[in-house]
Structure formats: C-alpha cells, structure tokens
Scaffold this active site. Structure first.
Site, PDB file in Angstrom:
ATOM      1  CG  ASP A  34      -1.978   0.995   1.163  1.00 44.43           C
ATOM      2  OD1 ASP A  34      -3.108   0.268   0.782  1.00 44.43           O
ATOM      3  OD2 ASP A  34      -2.157   2.028   0.870  1.00 44.43           O
ATOM      4  CG  ASN A  87      -7.505  -3.930  -4.257  1.00 43.95           C
ATOM      5  OD1 ASN A  87      -8.900  -3.943  -4.799  1.00 43.95           O
ATOM      6  ND2 ASN A  87      -7.119  -3.395  -3.199  1.00 43.95           N
ATOM      7  CE1 TYR A 153     -12.671   4.102  -9.527  1.00 43.04           C
ATOM      8  CE2 TYR A 153     -14.403   3.414 -10.837  1.00 43.04           C
ATOM      9  CZ  TYR A 153     -13.450   3.183  -9.840  1.00 43.04           C
ATOM     10  OH  TYR A 153     -13.757   2.102  -9.020  1.00 43.04           O
ATOM     11  CE  LYS A 157     -11.211   0.838 -11.449  1.00 48.70           C
ATOM     12  NZ  LYS A 157     -10.318   0.171 -10.578  1.00 48.70           N
ATOM     13  CB  ILE A 186     -17.724  -2.507  -2.321  1.00 47.95           C
ATOM     14  CG1 ILE A 186     -17.616  -3.310  -3.774  1.00 47.95           C
ATOM     15  CG2 ILE A 186     -17.396  -3.454  -1.249  1.00 47.95           C
ATOM     16  CD1 ILE A 186     -18.766  -4.474  -3.965  1.00 47.95           C
ATOM     17  CB  THR A 188     -14.635   0.140   0.629  1.00 49.37           C
ATOM     18  OG1 THR A 188     -14.501   1.254  -0.504  1.00 49.37           O
ATOM     19  CG2 THR A 188     -14.641  -1.026  -0.021  1.00 49.37           C
TER      20      THR A 188
END
Ligand SMILES: NC(=O)c1ccc[n+]([C@@H]2O[C@H](COP(=O)([O-])OP(=O)(O)OC[C@H]3O[C@@H](n4cnc5c(N)ncnc54)[C@H](O)[C@@H]3O)[C@@H](O)[C@H]2O)c1
Length: 246
Positions: A34, A87, A153, A157, A186, A188
């Site tokens: 990370d 990810n 974005y 993707k 999701i 998060t």
C-alpha cells in the site's frame, strides 16, 4: 493456497484488505502493499496474529520502479510469485468532463490504469520464470458502463478490461491466467467522500437492495487466484448485486 505467494496492492483498506486476510486464512504467504504504511502494517499484524504469514512493502502503484521493487521484494522474501492482485485505486476527481482539471484526469489514469500495466509487466516477467501464475485486476462495473462525473475513472476501468483480455491472449498459453473483477458499489472507505443521500441513491441502483461487502468481492478474487479457476482466463467478472442486469 498453501505455499502460494501473493502480492496484493492497496491492501491496507477495503477490498484489498479483505482479500489479504482471506488469502492468508487460506494459507498463502501475502505481500501486503500500500502507499499508506500505517494501514498496511496493521493488516500484516492482523494476519500474523491469526497465525498467517505476511510482509508489508510500501509502494506507489503509479510508479513503474516501485511496481518492479514490489515484485523483487516478493521474490527475495518468499522465493517466487504465484498470484498478483492489482487492486489499488482511487475514485479520482468528481467533475464533468468540461470541468475536470488536467491534473485530476492524469492522476486517476496514473493510479487506476498505468499502475496495472506497470504491475503486470513485472509480475508476468517473474511468473514466466515460474511457468505459472494468476493475475487478478480489479476493475469495476464502471469498466462496462458509464457514470456521470467519473470520466477518468470510467475510462481507466474500461481500458483495464481491454488490457486484461490482451494480456490473457498473450500469456495464457504459457501458464499465466489473467482476469478482471468488476465490483458494483462496495461499502469501503472509497465511498466515504459521498454523503448519505448519494449513498441511498447508489443503493437503489442495486436490485439486491444494498451495497456490496469487501469480503464478497474477496471470495471471487480468491477463486480466480486459485487452481480451482484453472480454465478461467481473459474474462471480466462483474460482482454487482444485479447492477448491470438493468
Ligand atoms: N468501493 C467500491 O465501490 C468499488 C467499486 C468498484 C471497484 N472498486 C475498485 O476496488 C479497488 C479497491 O477499492 P476500495 O473500495 O477497497 O478502496 P479503499 O479506498 O478502501 O482502498 C484503496 C487502497 O489503495 C491504496 N492506494 C491509493 N492510492 C495508491 C497508490 N497510488 N499506490 C498504492 N496504494 C494506493 C489506499 O491507501 C487504500 O489502502 C479500486 O481499484 C477501486 O477502483 C471499488
């Protein structure tokens, strides 16, 4: 996953964190990476406390050199690389195209797209030496449909899915399976910037009636990374509570 070595980027939070915990639970040796060392180190501690094996390596995925260093670290620490989960990602600047800053555009493309090219470039090199491997790139439902205010974005993707298919054509014959996963919204920290009203609207876009959970996405990533998915390559796997069914 016993004795498999797995790199997971953006593993300090959300989907990456859940994926790191799940792979470790299944016996993998996990390289938790990370840009945020505090959260990344914390995930390693949780894995070790649960009896698993993990190491932290700080890397900014927008840097080619840091992607290479991450793969080198995996080889140096655990001797090989079996699975890579690309990810790490950001939501990026939320503006319509005419209002988007050039910096905002470049940043989201750097972190969400160039990162995956850099990652795969060095991961594939290492996996070819091993004669096998599995790469899972984290796309989004926005890898197949548009979303107002998120052109960068969405572009990143969509491109990630095309790059994944091409990588699979190039390397599936040499034992490396490459797929992408497309979560809907999701729950998060990535969504923390949204207010409650917008979150409610987002929920209504999912026929299942709620946002997804990181663990639910991690289960699909685990399957794709494992030998159980031995015939799966070159595909995009939405996991979306019915979002794309409309
Ligand atoms: N949450 C969602 O609704 C959702 C939906 C579809 C796809 N995704 C994708 O899933 C992935 C993970 O998202 P999340 O929701 O878990 O986000 P998150 O914000 O919870 O976690 C992302 C992690 O990536 C790290 N990161 C950010 N920039 C980085 C960089 N330059 N280098 C290395 N690490 C960096 C962050 O520090 C953080 O730990 C992203 O690619 C995202 O686009 C998320």
């Amino acid at each position: 996953m016993k004795n498999k070595v797995v790199i997971i980027t953006g593993a300090g939070s959300g989907i990456g964190e859940a994926t790191a915990l799940l792979f470790a639970k299944e016996g993998a040796k996990v390289v938790v990476s990370d840009i945020n060392d505090e959260t990344g180190e914390e995930v390693v501690k949780r894995i070790e406390k649960a009896g698993g094996t993990a190491s932290f390596f700080k890397a900014d995925v927008a840097s080619a050199a840091e992607n290479k260093a991450l793969v080198d670290f995996s080889i140096k620490t655990y001797g090989q690389l079996d699975v890579a989960v690309n990810n790490a990602g950001i939501g990026g600047e939320a503006n319509k195209i005419a209002d988007m800053t050039l910096e905002g555009w470049h940043r989201v493309i750097d972190v969400n797209l160039h990162s995956v090219f850099y990652g795969m470039k060095y991961q594939i090199e290492a996996m070819l030496k091993n004669g096998q491997g599995s790469i899972v790139n984290i796309s989004s439902i926005l890898g197949s449909v548009g979303f107002e205010g998120s052109a960068g974005y969405v572009a990143a993707k969509h491109a990630l899915n095309g790059m994944t298919r091409t990588a699979a054509l190039e390397y599936s014959g040499q034992g490396i399976r490459i797929n992408s996963v497309g979560p809907a919204f999701i729950d998060t920290p990535l969504l923390d910037q949204l207010d409650d009203e917008i979150k409610k609207q987002l929920i209504s876009l999912h026929p299942i009636g709620r946002l997804g959970r990181s663990k639910e996405v991690a289960e699909l990533i685990l399957w794709l990374g494992s030998d159980k998915a031995s015939f799966a390559t070159g595909s995009y796997y939405p996991i979306d509570g019915g979002y794309l069914a409309r």
